[in-house]
Design an enzyme around this catalytic site. Sequence first.
Site, PDB file in Angstrom:
ATOM      1  N   ARG A  35       0.828  -1.108   0.083  1.00  0.00           N
ATOM      2  CA  ARG A  35      -0.069  -0.007  -0.020  1.00  0.00           C
ATOM      3  C   ARG A  35       0.865   1.243  -0.064  1.00  0.00           C
ATOM      4  O   ARG A  35       0.474   2.416  -0.616  1.00  0.00           O
ATOM      5  CB  ARG A  35      -0.819  -0.166   0.988  1.00  0.00           C
ATOM      6  CG  ARG A  35      -2.131   1.000   1.244  1.00  0.00           C
ATOM      7  CD  ARG A  35      -3.043   0.632   2.015  1.00  0.00           C
ATOM      8  NE  ARG A  35      -4.176   1.853   2.309  1.00  0.00           N
ATOM      9  CZ  ARG A  35      -4.458   2.626   3.064  1.00  0.00           C
ATOM     10  NH1 ARG A  35      -3.730   2.511   4.276  1.00  0.00           N
ATOM     11  NH2 ARG A  35      -5.617   3.520   2.971  1.00  0.00           N
ATOM     12  N   ILE A  61      -7.095   7.757  -0.787  1.00  0.00           N
ATOM     13  CA  ILE A  61      -7.087   6.496  -0.892  1.00  0.00           C
ATOM     14  C   ILE A  61      -8.044   5.708   0.451  1.00  0.00           C
ATOM     15  O   ILE A  61      -7.802   6.438   1.393  1.00  0.00           O
ATOM     16  CB  ILE A  61      -5.543   5.996  -0.714  1.00  0.00           C
ATOM     17  CG1 ILE A  61      -5.233   4.431  -0.737  1.00  0.00           C
ATOM     18  CG2 ILE A  61      -4.897   6.364   0.814  1.00  0.00           C
ATOM     19  CD1 ILE A  61      -4.101   3.747  -0.897  1.00  0.00           C
ATOM     20  N   SER A  62      -8.539   5.071  -0.177  1.00  0.00           N
ATOM     21  CA  SER A  62      -9.766   4.517   0.736  1.00  0.00           C
ATOM     22  C   SER A  62      -9.271   3.486   1.912  1.00  0.00           C
ATOM     23  O   SER A  62      -7.965   3.133   1.875  1.00  0.00           O
ATOM     24  CB  SER A  62     -10.885   3.803   0.079  1.00  0.00           C
ATOM     25  OG  SER A  62     -11.725   4.566  -0.879  1.00  0.00           O
ATOM     26  N   GLN A  63      -9.972   3.871   2.901  1.00  0.00           N
ATOM     27  CA  GLN A  63      -9.763   2.856   4.457  1.00  0.00           C
ATOM     28  C   GLN A  63      -9.468   1.494   3.745  1.00  0.00           C
ATOM     29  O   GLN A  63     -10.346   0.896   2.946  1.00  0.00           O
ATOM     30  CB  GLN A  63     -10.871   2.972   5.313  1.00  0.00           C
ATOM     31  CG  GLN A  63     -10.513   2.197   6.441  1.00  0.00           C
ATOM     32  CD  GLN A  63     -11.969   1.978   7.443  1.00  0.00           C
ATOM     33  OE1 GLN A  63     -13.008   2.656   6.761  1.00  0.00           O
ATOM     34  NE2 GLN A  63     -11.928   1.976   8.565  1.00  0.00           N
ATOM     35  N   PRO A  64      -8.792   0.626   4.113  1.00  0.00           N
ATOM     36  CA  PRO A  64      -8.546  -0.804   3.620  1.00  0.00           C
ATOM     37  C   PRO A  64      -9.927  -1.606   4.045  1.00  0.00           C
ATOM     38  O   PRO A  64     -10.078  -2.410   3.078  1.00  0.00           O
ATOM     39  CB  PRO A  64      -7.296  -1.268   4.442  1.00  0.00           C
ATOM     40  CG  PRO A  64      -6.398   0.014   4.581  1.00  0.00           C
ATOM     41  CD  PRO A  64      -7.242   1.316   4.739  1.00  0.00           C
TER      42      PRO A  64
END
EC number: 2.1.1.77
Length: 211
Positions: A35, A61-64
């Site tokens: 990431r 970048i979105s939360q995993p």
Amino acid sequence: MTRVALTSAVNLAKKLQDAGIRNPAVLKAISQTPRELFLDNALAHKAYENTALPIGQGQTISQPYIVARMTELLLQHQPQKVLEVGTGSGYQAAILAQLVPELCTVERIKALQIQARQRLKRLDLHNVSFKYGDGWQGWLNRSPYNGIMVTAAAAKIPEALLSQLAEGGVLIIPVGEETQQLMRITRHSDRFSSEVIETVKFVPLVNGELA
């Protein structure tokens, strides 16, 4: 991946499993995707935190967890061809590209699209087609799609995306403005059924504006 990054990615996958992600293929993809590659160096130390992070241009970048959850929802329908609306950093595309045979992805911000393309090439992911354009309109020439994933919140569901779904295809999309609901919409010939999954928070899906 470096040994440190691999360990961090594996630990992140374990956290997501503890948070309720069950699909082993999704967890495996998370565990082997660096990431930090999708972030500026200044934020690389936060890469394996379960949080959304800025990537510039007013985007994130979105939360995993959300990446994994949306991917898991999509994979329940075993899609062969997927459209992603909002390439962003390319992280979600990198996860999807490991799990579906064909991925098409659209981004309206040229600088982000160029970076994402370079990152996926670096990861040797070559089943991805990129388009610079208005994601609100989808990618008609490549349709229909068994699955469509939208990585920004739409004030309403774009008609173009519904029309580009194949029979039995699913659209995973956050809908709303201040309060957003993650929805799964399924096509049944000329009608659609919808299901609210959970409350989420995304940047807005911009209609018609390229940058």
